[in-house]
Design a protein around this motif. Sequence first.
Motif, short mmCIF file in Angstrom:
data_model
loop_
_atom_site.label_atom_id
_atom_site.label_comp_id
_atom_site.label_asym_id
_atom_site.label_seq_id
_atom_site.Cartn_x
_atom_site.Cartn_y
_atom_site.Cartn_z
N PRO A 586 -46.13 -63.10 33.81
CA PRO A 586 -45.98 -62.65 32.41
C PRO A 586 -45.10 -61.41 32.37
O PRO A 586 -45.33 -60.44 33.09
N GLU A 587 -44.08 -61.43 31.52
CA GLU A 587 -43.15 -60.31 31.43
C GLU A 587 -43.15 -59.64 30.07
O GLU A 587 -42.59 -58.56 29.90
N GLY A 588 -43.76 -60.26 29.04
CA GLY A 588 -43.70 -59.72 27.69
C GLY A 588 -44.51 -58.45 27.53
O GLY A 588 -45.51 -58.22 28.23
N ARG A 589 -44.04 -57.62 26.59
CA ARG A 589 -44.72 -56.38 26.24
C ARG A 589 -44.90 -56.35 24.72
O ARG A 589 -43.98 -56.69 23.98
N LEU A 590 -46.06 -55.92 24.28
CA LEU A 590 -46.35 -55.93 22.84
C LEU A 590 -45.31 -55.17 22.03
O LEU A 590 -45.07 -53.99 22.28
N PRO A 591 -44.70 -55.82 21.03
CA PRO A 591 -43.81 -55.10 20.12
C PRO A 591 -44.54 -54.54 18.90
O PRO A 591 -43.94 -53.86 18.07
N ALA A 592 -45.83 -54.85 18.77
CA ALA A 592 -46.66 -54.33 17.69
C ALA A 592 -48.04 -54.08 18.28
O ALA A 592 -48.52 -54.86 19.11
N PRO A 593 -48.71 -53.00 17.89
CA PRO A 593 -50.00 -52.71 18.48
C PRO A 593 -51.08 -53.64 17.98
O PRO A 593 -51.04 -54.14 16.86
N VAL A 594 -52.06 -53.90 18.84
CA VAL A 594 -53.27 -54.62 18.45
C VAL A 594 -54.35 -53.56 18.22
O VAL A 594 -54.73 -52.84 19.14
N MET A 595 -54.83 -53.46 16.97
CA MET A 595 -55.81 -52.44 16.64
C MET A 595 -57.22 -52.97 16.85
O MET A 595 -57.47 -54.18 16.79
N ARG A 596 -58.15 -52.07 17.09
CA ARG A 596 -59.54 -52.46 17.29
C ARG A 596 -60.12 -53.05 16.01
O ARG A 596 -59.87 -52.56 14.91
N ALA A 597 -60.93 -54.09 16.15
CA ALA A 597 -61.56 -54.70 14.98
C ALA A 597 -62.61 -53.77 14.38
O ALA A 597 -62.79 -53.73 13.15
N ASP A 598 -63.32 -53.02 15.22
CA ASP A 598 -64.39 -52.15 14.73
C ASP A 598 -63.89 -50.75 14.37
O ASP A 598 -64.64 -49.94 13.84
N ASP A 599 -62.62 -50.46 14.66
CA ASP A 599 -62.04 -49.16 14.36
C ASP A 599 -60.54 -49.34 14.15
O ASP A 599 -59.74 -49.09 15.05
N PRO A 600 -60.13 -49.82 12.96
CA PRO A 600 -58.72 -50.16 12.73
C PRO A 600 -57.76 -49.00 12.87
O PRO A 600 -56.55 -49.22 12.89
N GLY A 601 -58.26 -47.79 12.99
CA GLY A 601 -57.39 -46.65 13.20
C GLY A 601 -57.07 -46.39 14.66
O GLY A 601 -56.33 -45.46 14.98
#
Length: 613
Positions: A586-601
């Motif tokens: 796997p070579e991909g890197r997230l271009p957008a963050p994945v936020m926590r479901a229990d703490d969207p901040g």
Amino acid sequence: MHSRRTVLSTAAAAAAACAAAGPAQAAEHVAGRPQPSPEGGPTAAARDRLRRLISRMTPEEKAGQLFVMRVYGHSATDPDPADASANRKEIGVANAAELIARYHVGGIIYFTWTHNTRDPHQIAELSNGIQRAGAAQRVPVPLLISTDQEHGAVARIGAPATLLPGAMALGASGARDDTWTAARISGAELYAMGIRQDYAPDADVNVNPANPVIGVRSFGADPQAVARRVAAAVRGYQDAGVAACAKHFPGHGDTDTDSHVGLPYIHHTAEEWERLDAPPFRAAIAAGIDSIMTAHIVVPAFDPSEDPATLSHPILTGILRERLGYDGVVVTDALGMQGVREKYGDDRVPVLALKAGVDQLLNPPDLAVAHAAVVRAMKDGELAEDDIDSKLLRILLLKERRGLFADPYTSRRAVDRVVGIRRHLDTADRIADRTTTLLRNDGGLLPLSRRRERRVLVAGVDAAAPTGTGGPPTEVLARELTGLGFTATALPTGPTPSQELIDRAVAALDGQDAAVVATYDVTARSPQRALVDALLATGKPVVQLAIRGPYDIAQLDGVRAGLASYCWTDVELRAAARVIAGRRDPEGRLPAPVMRADDPGTALYPIGHGLTY
């Protein structure tokens, strides 16, 4: 807004995660001769010739040249009876040739649902028929034929044309040239089919994970990284001779309403807009983009009247023309969308759009009403003749740059030399191999072993894929894993699996060694969570693959191995299968963050995250 601002701060901190794109190393992978704009743009003589052409037009002909319209059928003169009937009902003509003769439209847009895109040879002949109809007018003008070939989630033309990873997948690739190469391949194939404008790239910065209309159509959540990708895509399309179109100005990335069905509001301040939304459009303009598409969104910070941007003089003239200095073609998003129809009638919308700063009017719901309204406004003086002539000159100059006045036609030979050739297909696979992102791999569950996990159940969502692809996602994954040495069985369970389907999946896993589950927009109340939990409860290894946005894993705490393919088309799913099987790292890197479901901040996985084997 709090969670989305956190997304943006995370994005800014990881701006270097996406490398700038450039064509230097990629040209060898692309067939077809580049068709760049003439050096320095059209000559003074060409401008004078086009002005003389405009001066010969009647008000009805001038008004028609401002419209880009849909038309049903695979042929310009001989559509199927059902398509001819649909044309008569919606447009009052039987076919494309009659549409051009009656309304003098300046462009045609191709859709799958209007049956324009059966196969590359048919598309090329349709394009030629449209151009012949344009040449037969009293004032002959070639048409600008366009489509939405973004790739990934939005592709109007399927196989055997080359299908490429979509924008967010390209945003996950660290390879410098992938975005340019993908756009150059797509542009070359569109050009060969007679299509000289692509409504791509998407220049929206997807800072809202709940965005229902943009999502993976965006390159990501980091404005500067998106800007680099947008500029690369613009160069790729236009190096191939196809006009690029950045959309949706002034930025559709931070909305939770779909403008197809409602009127979204963007509550960014002017300072936030400059930091978050403006960079990709500035980059597109600096790259010499031919056209920019408006958004049917309200931005109160720029226009307190709350008119949608498509109808807003402060936004289109004040910001796009004057502040950003853009003097290319401005085209509306489709005028049949609800977002632009909420405040005004269909007879006022096109007139108000032209007054706001628009040049091209895309796909009105009733062309007769829209065309008559523009003609009436011209004759009444509401639309000044000099202003209309300036708009027409921009449109004709674009056609001149893209070679339409020199030769608007194509051929079967051009299609055979360029469209869906092995070199393009192989390059698409190589690009896709650099996009699959491994988000979680607790205990080294991945890659699956052909000795330990030989028998694999592939369950989950079967999202609708573009026409001409290899089938539903579960079938594509199962077929690819089987080809890689596993024995894989597909069991589609849909986006809202019933308890009966969940029980069937659990029973099916009883005879297997592992499961791969394709997920799609999982929410806190999604039945997909129950499916994943039930499969995990069996104790068998379960691999989760997000086939749209990468955000699903935040809702799936128990998953030990999770990946993102960023879309559900064959090229992306095949790449994901190769990663699952260990044939590719796997070579991909997230271009957008994945936020926590229990703490969207708080970011669960920040921009730039991505594991390797």
